[in-house]
Motif scaffolding. Sequence first.
Motif, short mmCIF file in Angstrom:
data_model
loop_
_atom_site.label_atom_id
_atom_site.label_comp_id
_atom_site.label_asym_id
_atom_site.label_seq_id
_atom_site.Cartn_x
_atom_site.Cartn_y
_atom_site.Cartn_z
N PHE A 62 -8.20 -11.51 -5.34
CA PHE A 62 -8.22 -11.56 -3.88
C PHE A 62 -6.83 -11.28 -3.34
CE2 PHE A 62 -7.55 -14.01 0.08
CZ PHE A 62 -8.47 -13.34 0.89
N VAL A 63 -6.77 -10.37 -2.37
CA VAL A 63 -5.51 -10.04 -1.71
C VAL A 63 -5.64 -10.38 -0.23
CG1 VAL A 63 -3.84 -8.23 -1.16
CG2 VAL A 63 -5.05 -8.19 -3.36
N LEU A 64 -4.78 -11.26 0.25
CA LEU A 64 -4.76 -11.61 1.67
C LEU A 64 -3.81 -10.65 2.37
CD1 LEU A 64 -5.73 -13.61 3.90
CD2 LEU A 64 -3.66 -14.93 3.43
N SER A 65 -4.32 -9.51 2.79
CA SER A 65 -3.45 -8.52 3.41
C SER A 65 -2.90 -9.04 4.73
CB SER A 65 -4.21 -7.20 3.62
OG SER A 65 -3.32 -6.13 3.90
N LYS A 66 -3.71 -9.78 5.49
CA LYS A 66 -3.20 -10.44 6.70
C LYS A 66 -2.49 -11.71 6.28
CE LYS A 66 -6.11 -12.94 9.09
NZ LYS A 66 -7.00 -13.33 10.18
N GLY A 67 -1.29 -11.53 5.72
CA GLY A 67 -0.59 -12.61 5.03
C GLY A 67 -0.22 -13.80 5.90
N HIS A 68 -0.17 -13.60 7.23
CA HIS A 68 0.16 -14.71 8.11
C HIS A 68 -0.93 -15.79 8.12
CE1 HIS A 68 -1.96 -11.64 10.45
NE2 HIS A 68 -2.44 -12.63 11.19
N ALA A 69 -2.12 -15.46 7.61
CA ALA A 69 -3.20 -16.45 7.49
C ALA A 69 -3.09 -17.22 6.19
CB ALA A 69 -4.56 -15.77 7.61
N LEU A 117 2.23 -6.00 7.32
CA LEU A 117 0.83 -5.64 7.54
C LEU A 117 0.48 -4.25 7.01
CD1 LEU A 117 0.30 -7.19 11.09
CD2 LEU A 117 -0.40 -8.10 8.85
N GLY A 118 -0.65 -4.19 6.32
CA GLY A 118 -1.12 -2.94 5.73
C GLY A 118 -0.77 -2.80 4.27
N GLN A 119 0.33 -3.39 3.84
CA GLN A 119 0.76 -3.21 2.45
C GLN A 119 -0.12 -3.94 1.45
OE1 GLN A 119 4.97 -3.84 1.92
NE2 GLN A 119 5.50 -2.05 3.17
N GLY A 120 -0.71 -5.07 1.87
CA GLY A 120 -1.62 -5.76 0.98
C GLY A 120 -2.84 -4.91 0.68
N PHE A 121 -3.29 -4.17 1.67
CA PHE A 121 -4.43 -3.26 1.49
C PHE A 121 -4.06 -2.16 0.50
CE2 PHE A 121 -7.41 -0.06 3.75
CZ PHE A 121 -8.47 -0.42 2.92
N SER A 122 -2.84 -1.65 0.64
CA SER A 122 -2.36 -0.63 -0.28
C SER A 122 -2.30 -1.17 -1.71
CB SER A 122 -0.98 -0.14 0.17
OG SER A 122 -0.47 0.82 -0.73
N ASN A 123 -1.78 -2.38 -1.86
CA ASN A 123 -1.73 -3.01 -3.18
C ASN A 123 -3.13 -3.19 -3.77
OD1 ASN A 123 1.04 -5.24 -2.30
ND2 ASN A 123 1.07 -3.17 -3.13
N ALA A 124 -4.07 -3.60 -2.92
CA ALA A 124 -5.44 -3.81 -3.38
C ALA A 124 -6.04 -2.50 -3.89
CB ALA A 124 -6.30 -4.38 -2.25
N GLY A 125 -5.76 -1.41 -3.19
CA GLY A 125 -6.24 -0.11 -3.65
C GLY A 125 -5.65 0.25 -5.00
#
Length: 270
Positions: A62-69, A117-125
């Motif tokens: 699991f990657v929390l791309s919206k890391g502030h949450a 923001l956005g980098q977590g999504f990139s990492n997940a990919g």
Amino acid sequence: MNIDKLKEISKELRKDIIEMIYNSGSGHPGGSLSAIDIITYLYFEKMNIDPKNPKMDNRDRFVLSKGHAAPALYAALAKKGYIKKDELNNLRKIGSILQGHPDSKKCPGVDISTGSLGQGFSNAGGLALANKIDNKSGNIYVLLGDGEIQEGIVWEVAMSSVQFNLDNLVAIIDKNGIQLDGRTSEIMNVDPLKERWQSFGWNVIECNGHDFEDIEMAFSDSKKVENKPTMIIANTVKGKGISFMEDNVEWHGVAPSLKQKNNAILELSK
């Protein structure tokens, strides 16, 4: 699936979110509360994970791309047994393993550090592509904010994930309609979301992000399409569960006062 059990867990985690943000004097309650039902479902129903073997080779990630949450993720990690419950009292404190955004080098159970923001999504990919190359069975689940998808990097990942047939990637947008400075519709409208992601070639599913039956159906449907990544658009309410925080822009990144904290816990205890 035991819906009553999941509801009980999500209510407990909401209390933990409020307590830890109050104790720290800072944090992001609104987006943590809107995301917690999705996170509850993933950690306590869906994902193949083992706190006793956190580096299990074929685990789901699991990657929390919206890391502030991060408070939502930390509450789940504590409940699941990755970290001690007492650690929640140290949110955002100097030397704590629980930073304002998830830190994979400090916090057990966090695979990817996020915040920009956005980098977590990139990492997940990247994780999904690596699993494909290595023939690993684990799925990658990544949670984004609807304000976050205004970032350009998100749409680069949208293209590459289709190019590489990442059907082991399931992304979820926490669509609560509010970001730091106001409503997404007024700042940079992200709608029509479903049509936009479909145009990029994704398998797109919509659900009520606070209804466990609907969430379950969405994740079940995510596996019915081969060779495509899946985007689940979870319609949520910012600050869900606490009446004075719900759908309120002011609660994006503000800690409650003692009175507000007590009122919130009282509401969640009913």
